[in-house]
Write a protein that holds these residues in place. Structure first.
Motif, PDB file in Angstrom:
ATOM      1  N   TYR A 129     -23.327  12.605  14.680  1.00 33.32           N
ATOM      2  CA  TYR A 129     -24.137  12.910  15.864  1.00 33.32           C
ATOM      3  C   TYR A 129     -24.493  14.408  15.961  1.00 33.32           C
ATOM      4  O   TYR A 129     -24.160  15.073  16.942  1.00 33.32           O
ATOM      5  CB  TYR A 129     -23.420  12.459  17.146  1.00 33.32           C
ATOM      6  CG  TYR A 129     -22.869  11.059  17.079  1.00 33.32           C
ATOM      7  CD1 TYR A 129     -23.701   9.953  17.186  1.00 33.32           C
ATOM      8  CD2 TYR A 129     -21.502  10.837  16.891  1.00 33.32           C
ATOM      9  CE1 TYR A 129     -23.192   8.664  17.109  1.00 33.32           C
ATOM     10  CE2 TYR A 129     -20.993   9.542  16.807  1.00 33.32           C
ATOM     11  CZ  TYR A 129     -21.834   8.470  16.920  1.00 33.32           C
ATOM     12  OH  TYR A 129     -21.333   7.204  16.841  1.00 33.32           O
ATOM     13  N   GLU A 164     -32.723  10.345  15.522  1.00 31.96           N
ATOM     14  CA  GLU A 164     -31.469  10.105  16.252  1.00 31.96           C
ATOM     15  C   GLU A 164     -31.681  10.194  17.763  1.00 31.96           C
ATOM     16  O   GLU A 164     -31.249   9.317  18.515  1.00 31.96           O
ATOM     17  CB  GLU A 164     -30.396  11.109  15.799  1.00 31.96           C
ATOM     18  CG  GLU A 164     -29.056  10.892  16.465  1.00 31.96           C
ATOM     19  CD  GLU A 164     -27.938  11.648  15.751  1.00 31.96           C
ATOM     20  OE1 GLU A 164     -27.394  11.079  14.791  1.00 31.96           O
ATOM     21  OE2 GLU A 164     -27.642  12.793  16.133  1.00 31.96           O
ATOM     22  N   ILE A 188     -28.520   9.896  25.011  1.00 38.48           N
ATOM     23  CA  ILE A 188     -28.076  11.070  24.260  1.00 38.48           C
ATOM     24  C   ILE A 188     -28.421  12.362  25.001  1.00 38.48           C
ATOM     25  O   ILE A 188     -27.796  13.399  24.770  1.00 38.48           O
ATOM     26  CB  ILE A 188     -28.676  11.048  22.836  1.00 38.48           C
ATOM     27  CG1 ILE A 188     -27.888  11.963  21.888  1.00 38.48           C
ATOM     28  CG2 ILE A 188     -30.164  11.375  22.857  1.00 38.48           C
ATOM     29  CD1 ILE A 188     -28.220  11.756  20.416  1.00 38.48           C
TER      30      ILE A 188
END
Length: 605
Positions: free
Chosen positions: A120, A144, A164
């Motif tokens: 990540y 991502e 996120i």
């Protein structure tokens, strides 16, 4: 052959910034990938787009997050913002296999090393920069961030994660292909240093008490509701996918704790001129000189290939392309494509062979709705499933024209098609005889002139029930296409192979479906090699079905193989021809009461 100076690349360190005579940077980009200055690498595209606006931009590729963080400090503070991309793939797909084992190499890293980026990176890099420079905005983007913009299931942690944006602490998220939002963002911030909340194709977070609802907002179930009820998570996904594939989408909002995540609608599809401009920027098309004598596997794969278009209207259940690029095809002009091909012919190690003239799907170039007003009202995620839309123009003549123009260029010996071909488009019977003629011509020319010995296609399964869940055409279409392929090969005395891709453990697939796949592929004389276990990746219909147990569109229960034992019981059927699998396969067929398939797989001819 062109000679390059160090200043032909965007700067990556202080010395390179000084070589350009700059004393301040406007934007500093951090990338989880190595810096390859090529239109296939997202950080390079964004960097070049900003440079074209007259901004001073630098890229810090694969910063070290384990030491004293000098890579994050070495260029100081930018005037506008820090930009972050984890790279060209979701970092967890990039790092781990479907079995959650570490991959043997990282294709986007020099020499394939797999220790050059954290898990990540979007979150890790953002949190570091926010601690070091709390007053500088952080903008996140790339695959991502794009696919994790709302509550999503994370296979590697086996849990539902919130946006996120919240985990990273970033100020703004750009989703999809980022040229237009990043351009508008920089124009705004050059005049006003605040982070705007009204730019299309961006997402932001605000406190609940500060949120201002609008009349047409599409409100999803909250993150907390999704944690409690899997069916609500499945239901959310249908709305997310539909809004990602509409001309005029709604603003999406989702509460998460005391915050609200707001996702603005996407831009309309780019024009051809806008796409050409992105591809025609002054890329060196080479890795940065700092990687001298090091191999970057992903670059080796695409170095002699050309991307003809963006977008994919296939809408395959397990694929993220339409979630990121959208379903509407935007094609480059012939002039832009030929300009890039000419640049490739001037590369010192080019031997005359283009590895791919393709795109997300090789044969969708220049395809669109005949009546665009119908497309503007449509919210179907796929234009070709469950059947090909009668409004879709499937003419292959514009693509054939590109092939002919490229092959006529000096220095080109042969151009191959390495991207996947949609054979359902080639088999489609249009009402226009000229279009049908174009598909026949394309099929013949593809097989005779553009296959490097092996043509890759992706039937994905043999069971029509499973294929329907996958949003793929019936296997009967693959068999029809294979007959055409074999016939044309025989006519021209060619010894080429068709290489089919298949997936096991996809939602809706049982061990019995895999056993029948083994029998059918044996009948067709395939010893399969291009196979994979289904990998749940964020923001796909299949992932949500796999995790929740419900199909997001019907909310009906759906089976998925989840345990290691269930997955292996499916996967082994790919390899029925291996002696070491025979005993296990026979035992499994007896267990499911399919002794008839034992005879079909193992009886002597």
């Amino acid at each position: 052959m062109k000679e390059h100076n160090l200043t032909d690349w965007l700067p990556t360190n202080k010395k390179e910034v000084e070589l350009r005579g700059w004393d301040e940077l406007d934007v500093i980009l951090f990338s989880g990938d190595a810096y390859v200055d090529h239109p296939s690498f997202g950080a390079a595209v964004i960097g070049r787009m900003l440079e074209a606006q007259g901004l001073k931009v630098a890229i810090v590729p694969q910063p070290n997050w384990r030491d004293d963080l000098r890579d994050f400090k070495k260029l100081g503070k930018p005037r506008l913002f820090f930009g972050i991309s984890a790279g060209c793939m979701d970092s967890m797909v990039n790092k781990y296999t479907a079995n959650k084992r570490l991959r043997s190499e990282d294709a986007y890293t020099p020499d394939g090393r797999h220790d050059m980026r954290p898990e990540y990176p979007t979150i890790v890099y953002s949190q570091i920069l926010k601690k070091l420079y709390p007053d500088v905005p952080v903008i996140i983007g790339g695959i991502e961030a794009s696919l994790r913009r709302l509550t999503h299931y994370d296979y590697w942690q086996d849990k539902v994660r919130q946006s996120i944006l919240i985990d990273s602490g970033a100020d703004l998220l750009i989703y999809g292909m980022g040229e237009k939002p990043i351009t508008d963002l920089c124009k705004h911030m050059s005049e006003n240093p605040t982070i705007p909340t009204d730019i299309l194709q961006t997402a932001y977070v605000c406190k609940k008490e500060e949120f201002k609802p609008e009349e047409n907002d599409l409100k999803l179930y909250s993150h907390e509701e999704c944690l409690k009820d899997k069916k609500k998570q499945a239901e959310n996904f249908r709305h997310i996918e539909e809004e990602s594939n509409k001309y005029a989408a709604q603003r999406i909002i989702q509460e998460s704790g005391k915050k609200v995540v707001v996702v603005n609608p996407p831009y309309p599809p780019m024009t051809q001129g806008e796409l050409d401009m992105s591809f025609d920027l002054p890329y060196t098309r080479l890795p940065h000189p700092k990687y001298k004598n090091k191999r970057i596997p992903a670059y080796d794969m695409i170095k002699f290939s050309v991307n003809l278009h963006r977008g994919c209207f296939g809408g395959c259940a397990f694929c993220t392309i339409s979630a990121h690029q959208g379903k509407f095809i935007v094609s480059r002009s012939k002039e832009s494509i030929l300009k890039e091909v000419k640049a490739i012919t001037e590369m010192p190690d080019f031997k005359g062979y283009l590895s791919d003239l393709g795109g997300p799907s090789a044969n969708m170039y220049a395809m669109r709705g005949k009546d665009e007003s119908m497309c503007r009202r449509c919210k179907r995620p796929s234009c070709i499933h469950p059947k090909i839309c009668p409004n879709l123009n499937t003419d292959h003549r514009p693509l054939l024209d590109i092939y002919h123009a490229v092959d006529a260029l000096p220095g080109i010996k042969k151009s191959f098609i390495g991207s996947g071909v949609r054979y359902d488009l080639l088999l489609h019977e249009s009402k226009d005889p000229a279009v049908n003629k174009s598909t026949q011509e394309y099929t013949r020319e593809l097989i005779i002139k553009h296959v490097s010995g092996r043509l890759k296609v992706a039937p994905e399964h043999t069971s029509d029930k499973v294929l329907y869940v996958m949003r793929k055409p019936s296997f009967e279409q693959f068999e029809r296409f294979k007959k055409i392929f074999d016939r044309i090969n025989t006519e021209h005395n060619l010894r080429q192979q068709i290489i089919p891709y298949f997936i096991s453990s996809h939602p809706g697939c049982t061990a019995e479906d895999m056993a029948e796949l083994a029998v059918i592929t044996k009948r067709l004389d395939f010893h399969l090699e291009q196979v994979q276990d289904f990998t749940p990746t964020p923001m796909t219909v299949a992932t949500e079905a796999w995790y929740t147990g419900y199909h997001p569109y019907t909310l009906e229960p759906i089976f998925s193989a989840k345990t290691q034992k269930e997955k292996l019981a499916q996967r082994m059927f790919f390899f029925w021809y291996k002696p070491e699998e025979r005993k296990n396969i026979i035992n499994e067929l007896r267990r499911m009461g399919r002794n008839d398939l034992i005879d079909k797989l193992y009886k002597k001819r």
